[in-house]
Design a protein around this motif. Sequence first.
Motif, short mmCIF file in Angstrom:
data_model
loop_
_atom_site.label_atom_id
_atom_site.label_comp_id
_atom_site.label_asym_id
_atom_site.label_seq_id
_atom_site.Cartn_x
_atom_site.Cartn_y
_atom_site.Cartn_z
N LEU A 256 89.75 0.66 -1.37
CA LEU A 256 90.25 2.02 -1.23
C LEU A 256 91.78 1.96 -1.22
N GLY A 257 92.41 2.73 -2.10
CA GLY A 257 93.86 2.76 -2.16
C GLY A 257 94.43 4.03 -1.56
N VAL A 258 95.57 3.89 -0.87
CA VAL A 258 96.29 5.06 -0.35
C VAL A 258 97.78 4.72 -0.38
N ARG A 259 98.56 5.62 -0.94
CA ARG A 259 100.00 5.38 -1.04
C ARG A 259 100.67 5.62 0.32
N PRO A 260 101.82 4.96 0.55
CA PRO A 260 102.47 5.06 1.86
C PRO A 260 102.83 6.48 2.27
N GLU A 261 103.07 7.38 1.30
CA GLU A 261 103.45 8.75 1.63
C GLU A 261 102.25 9.69 1.79
N LEU A 323 93.16 9.74 -2.03
CA LEU A 323 92.62 8.39 -1.96
C LEU A 323 92.18 7.91 -3.34
N HIS A 324 92.20 6.59 -3.54
CA HIS A 324 91.87 6.00 -4.85
C HIS A 324 90.75 4.98 -4.65
N PRO A 325 89.52 5.30 -5.10
CA PRO A 325 88.39 4.38 -4.90
C PRO A 325 88.18 3.46 -6.11
N MET A 331 87.64 -1.34 -11.19
CA MET A 331 87.74 -0.12 -12.00
C MET A 331 87.64 1.10 -11.10
N ARG A 332 88.37 2.14 -11.47
CA ARG A 332 88.37 3.37 -10.68
C ARG A 332 87.01 4.02 -10.69
#
Length: 345
Positions: A256-261, A323-325, A331-332
Amino acid sequence: MAEVSLVEIEKTFRGKTTVIPNLNLQIEDGSFTVLVGPSGCGKSTLLRMIAGLETVTRGAIRIDGHDVTTAEPSDRDIAMVFQSYALYPHMTVARNIDFGMRLAKIPAQERQAKVDEAARLLNLEDLLQRKPSELSGGQRQRVAIGRAIVRNPGVFLFDEPLSNLDAALRNRMRVELAELHQRLKATMVYVTHDQIEAMTLADRIVVINAGKIEQVGPPMELYQRPETLFVAGFIGSPKMNLITGAVAEAYGATTLGVRPEHMEVDRDSGEWHGRIRVVEKLGSDAFAYVDSEQVGALTVRLPGDVDVKSGDTLYLTPHHERLHPFDREGMRLPDTVLVKARAIA
């Protein structure tokens, strides 16, 4: 101006090491396309094949519709600007710029007109009678670009041209290159390993990893919707937080991706919590490096004047729509995965 087509390009060295396995890419007429990736990914090799400085093992290269796969560099309607300026130290700026035209026996009056125009575009008008030793690094790079401009090529090729400059000069040259592209409306292909250069210069980024294209698109498209885990971790400064384990699985993902902002910060409550290890104050922004028992190490973007310090506890709630799964292959996953996970929760 011209478009560049790369069709099923393969590059193998000594018949053993394949650095580019099978690559297809369409570079649009008039675009500023940046090839970006880590050192050794094949981006410079790809640029040198477009230029004719490296042979193609298999596939075809077309510039403005013409097959130039086996053509000499001088027959490809390209001009290349290298990391090294390659200026003649004994010649003036003017003579360096018009050297190629003199070799081509272009009439003196035409040469002078082209040199004057290039000098105007690049703010070199007061420097034409100086030698390279009397110039700054940025000025020398502009002379090298001027030498390319007077050729009036269909395609400009740049191979990490700013890497020898200090940080402040790189920033200024990025602006100058962007403005130059707007004025010339020329097709430009630019290689860098610096994703900040890619984001600020390109209207189209090509992310390359191990000789393969990971994703192609406008800078903000890659930033806001990376299609692979590699792009997610490569594009953005500081890097996207990548979370694995039970928290990712709860959202239906392997990573799971999440940007700092993209996290709400609170002193008292939130979905995750952790202690601050270090705070970097950068003026308008601050970055807190947080250790969380639930999700591991996180980087959090905060306002520059925030009153936090090492040892403080922060509570963090991610912006769920940001969020980026990603699956186990990197792969997304469809955004519906997040919607379902939130509904279950």
